[in-house]
Design an enzyme around this catalytic site. Structure first.
Site, PDB file in Angstrom:
ATOM      1  N   ARG A 103      54.890  54.287  36.752  1.00 46.62           N
ATOM      2  CA  ARG A 103      56.333  54.202  36.486  1.00 46.62           C
ATOM      3  C   ARG A 103      56.554  54.776  35.099  1.00 46.62           C
ATOM      4  NH1 ARG A 103      60.555  49.311  37.248  1.00 46.62           N
ATOM      5  NH2 ARG A 103      60.374  50.215  39.337  1.00 46.62           N
ATOM      6  N   HIS A 130      62.795  57.327  43.051  1.00 48.15           N
ATOM      7  CA  HIS A 130      62.198  55.996  43.272  1.00 48.15           C
ATOM      8  C   HIS A 130      61.802  55.887  44.755  1.00 48.15           C
ATOM      9  CE1 HIS A 130      61.023  52.020  42.555  1.00 48.15           C
ATOM     10  NE2 HIS A 130      62.164  51.438  42.237  1.00 48.15           N
ATOM     11  N   GLN A 133      60.922  52.451  46.599  1.00 44.85           N
ATOM     12  CA  GLN A 133      62.110  51.618  46.834  1.00 44.85           C
ATOM     13  C   GLN A 133      62.815  52.037  48.118  1.00 44.85           C
ATOM     14  OE1 GLN A 133      63.437  48.937  44.947  1.00 44.85           O
ATOM     15  NE2 GLN A 133      64.575  48.775  46.856  1.00 44.85           N
ATOM     16  N   ASP A 225      73.573  50.291  42.701  1.00 42.48           N
ATOM     17  CA  ASP A 225      72.498  50.061  41.731  1.00 42.48           C
ATOM     18  C   ASP A 225      73.157  49.864  40.371  1.00 42.48           C
ATOM     19  OD1 ASP A 225      70.037  49.937  40.423  1.00 42.48           O
ATOM     20  OD2 ASP A 225      69.660  52.099  40.515  1.00 42.48           O
ATOM     21  N   CYS A 265      68.663  47.656  44.954  1.00 39.75           N
ATOM     22  CA  CYS A 265      67.222  47.672  44.665  1.00 39.75           C
ATOM     23  C   CYS A 265      66.804  46.548  43.728  1.00 39.75           C
ATOM     24  CB  CYS A 265      66.825  49.030  44.094  1.00 39.75           C
ATOM     25  SG  CYS A 265      67.664  49.409  42.548  1.00 39.75           S
ATOM     26  N   ARG A 293      59.193  45.630  49.745  1.00 38.35           N
ATOM     27  CA  ARG A 293      58.412  46.488  48.828  1.00 38.35           C
ATOM     28  C   ARG A 293      56.923  46.204  49.019  1.00 38.35           C
ATOM     29  NH1 ARG A 293      60.753  48.380  44.080  1.00 38.35           N
ATOM     30  NH2 ARG A 293      58.747  49.437  43.856  1.00 38.35           N
TER      31      ARG A 293
HETATM   32  N1   CP Z   1      63.571  47.643  42.329  1.00 32.94           N
HETATM   33  C1   CP Z   1      62.599  47.746  41.411  1.00 32.94           C
HETATM   34  O1   CP Z   1      61.882  48.758  41.310  1.00 32.94           O
HETATM   35  O2   CP Z   1      62.460  46.637  40.625  1.00 32.94           O
HETATM   36  P1   CP Z   1      61.568  46.493  39.318  1.00 32.94           P
HETATM   37  O3   CP Z   1      62.204  47.338  38.247  1.00 32.94           O
HETATM   38  O4   CP Z   1      61.611  45.031  39.005  1.00 32.94           O
HETATM   39  O5   CP Z   1      60.183  46.958  39.618  1.00 32.94           O
HETATM   40  N1  NVA Z   2      68.103  52.883  38.512  1.00 35.81           N
HETATM   41  C1  NVA Z   2      67.343  51.760  37.990  1.00 35.81           C
HETATM   42  C2  NVA Z   2      66.407  51.252  39.021  1.00 35.81           C
HETATM   43  C3  NVA Z   2      65.602  50.064  38.617  1.00 35.81           C
HETATM   44  C4  NVA Z   2      64.647  49.626  39.669  1.00 35.81           C
HETATM   45  C5  NVA Z   2      66.616  52.185  36.722  1.00 35.81           C
HETATM   46  O1  NVA Z   2      66.077  53.296  36.689  1.00 35.81           O
HETATM   47  O2  NVA Z   2      66.568  51.400  35.785  1.00 35.81           O
END
Ligand code: CP
Ligand code: NVA
Length: 306
Positions: A103, A130, A133, A225, A265, A293
């Site tokens: 990530r 993502h 997700q 989101d 998400c 997930r």
């Molecule tokens: N939805 C998601 O990816 O959550 P986190 O940021 O908690 O991993």
């Molecule tokens: N769009 C959000 C998703 C988090 C899971 C971000 O990038 O923070």
């Protein structure tokens, strides 16, 4: 399938195959059937340059359930965070472990990690995409509706990583998608074009506008989101003003089909992108979505790493 960097790495059949596999793993797990032979003795490295609850815990628990082990590698602790190259990190980690979940900010870093390393790489979120997700979202939608093809998903809010991946995921699975974002917060053009090209082959309909009401009209799934993704915190005040007309509240949700479901998400910010009555209401599937997930990522890891 060697890596999961973008949903476009997978064919439509591979996506459906992963959802079928995840459904099976979920059913078996709930019925006491163990999966610890599948990745016995394997190690997943999990590189995080951004915060996470769901991604971190579901990958670590998933790896444990598959009989393997997960290493949490915060980029503030490993040398990558002090300027070691992605090239050297990829080559080094490939000598120790069997897969990487990352990530981070840059999609290119994730692609380079896959290019220079010799082990599978899974994208656990970048500024652009993502994919894990969206696989969980598709699994959740099919679980609730029984099928995907021809359903309409409305995405309201920021044209961010989740929205870009939803475009590709819906196009691949022949779902119709309507995205409504305020001007200046559009989805990445590259992914809109990619989705349109996929849609021309699958028969999916891609609609991009700035009108939340028409996007939600007759939708089977309404999705939003956060307005402030990780890394955007400095723009919070402006974003809250710009996104105010894009809140998913009961008035907007009522324009969808009467049996429409709500997805997010997570993490969610009640009173901003969504109101409590919608996200905590009877048609919200957010915790099934979060649970899925785990199951879909087990299917991804088992497919890539065994
Ligand atoms: N939805 C998601 O990816 O959550 P986190 O940021 O908690 O991993
Ligand atoms: N769009 C959000 C998703 C988090 C899971 C971000 O990038 O923070």
């Amino acid at each position: 399938m060697k890596h999961l960097l973008c949903l476009n790495d997978l064919t439509s059949e591979e996506i459906i195959g992963l959802i079928d596999y995840a459904d099976k793993l979920k059913y078996e797990h709930k019925n006491g059937i163990r999966h610890d032979h599948i990745l016995k003795g394997k190690t997943l490295g999990m590189i995080f340059s951004k915060s996470s609850t769901r991604t971190r815990v579901s990958f670590e628990v998933g790896m444990k359930q598959l009989g393997g082990h997960a290493l949490f590698l915060s980029s503030t602790d490993i040398q990558l965070g002090r300027g070691e190259t992605v090239h050297d990190t990829a080559k080094t980690l490939s000598r120790y472990i069997d897969g990487i979940m990352i990530r981070t900010f840059s999609q290119k870093d994730v692609e380079d990690l896959a290019f220079y390393g010799s082990i599978p790489v899974i994208n656990g979120l970048t500024d652009e995409l993502h994919p894990c997700q969206i696989l969980a979202d598709l699994m959740t939608i099919r679980e609730s509706k029984g099928y995907l093809k021809g359903l309409k998903l409305a995405y309201i809010g920021d044209g961010n990583n989740v929205a870009n991946s939803l475009l590709i995921g819906c196009a691949k699975t022949a779902m119709n998608i309507s995205v409504a974002t305020p001007a200046g917060y559009n989805c990445d053009k590259k992914y809109v074009l990619m989705a349109q090209k996929i849609a021309s082959m699958t028969g999916s309909c891609i609609d991009i506008s700035s009108d939340p009401e028409s996007a939600v009209s007759s939708a089977d799934v309404v999705y939003t989101d956060t307005w402030i993704s990780m890394g955007m915190e400095a723009d919070k005040d402006k974003r809250v003003r710009d996104f105010a007309p894009y809140q998913v509240n009961s008035a907007l949700f009522s324009k969808a089909k009467p049996d429409a479901v709500f997805l997010h998400c997570l993490p969610a910010y009640r009173g901003f992108e969504v109101t409590e009555d919608v996200i905590d209401g009877p048609r919200s599937l957010i915790f099934d979505e979060a649970e899925n997930r785990l199951h879909i990522q087990k299917a991804v890891m088992a497919t890539l790493m065994s």
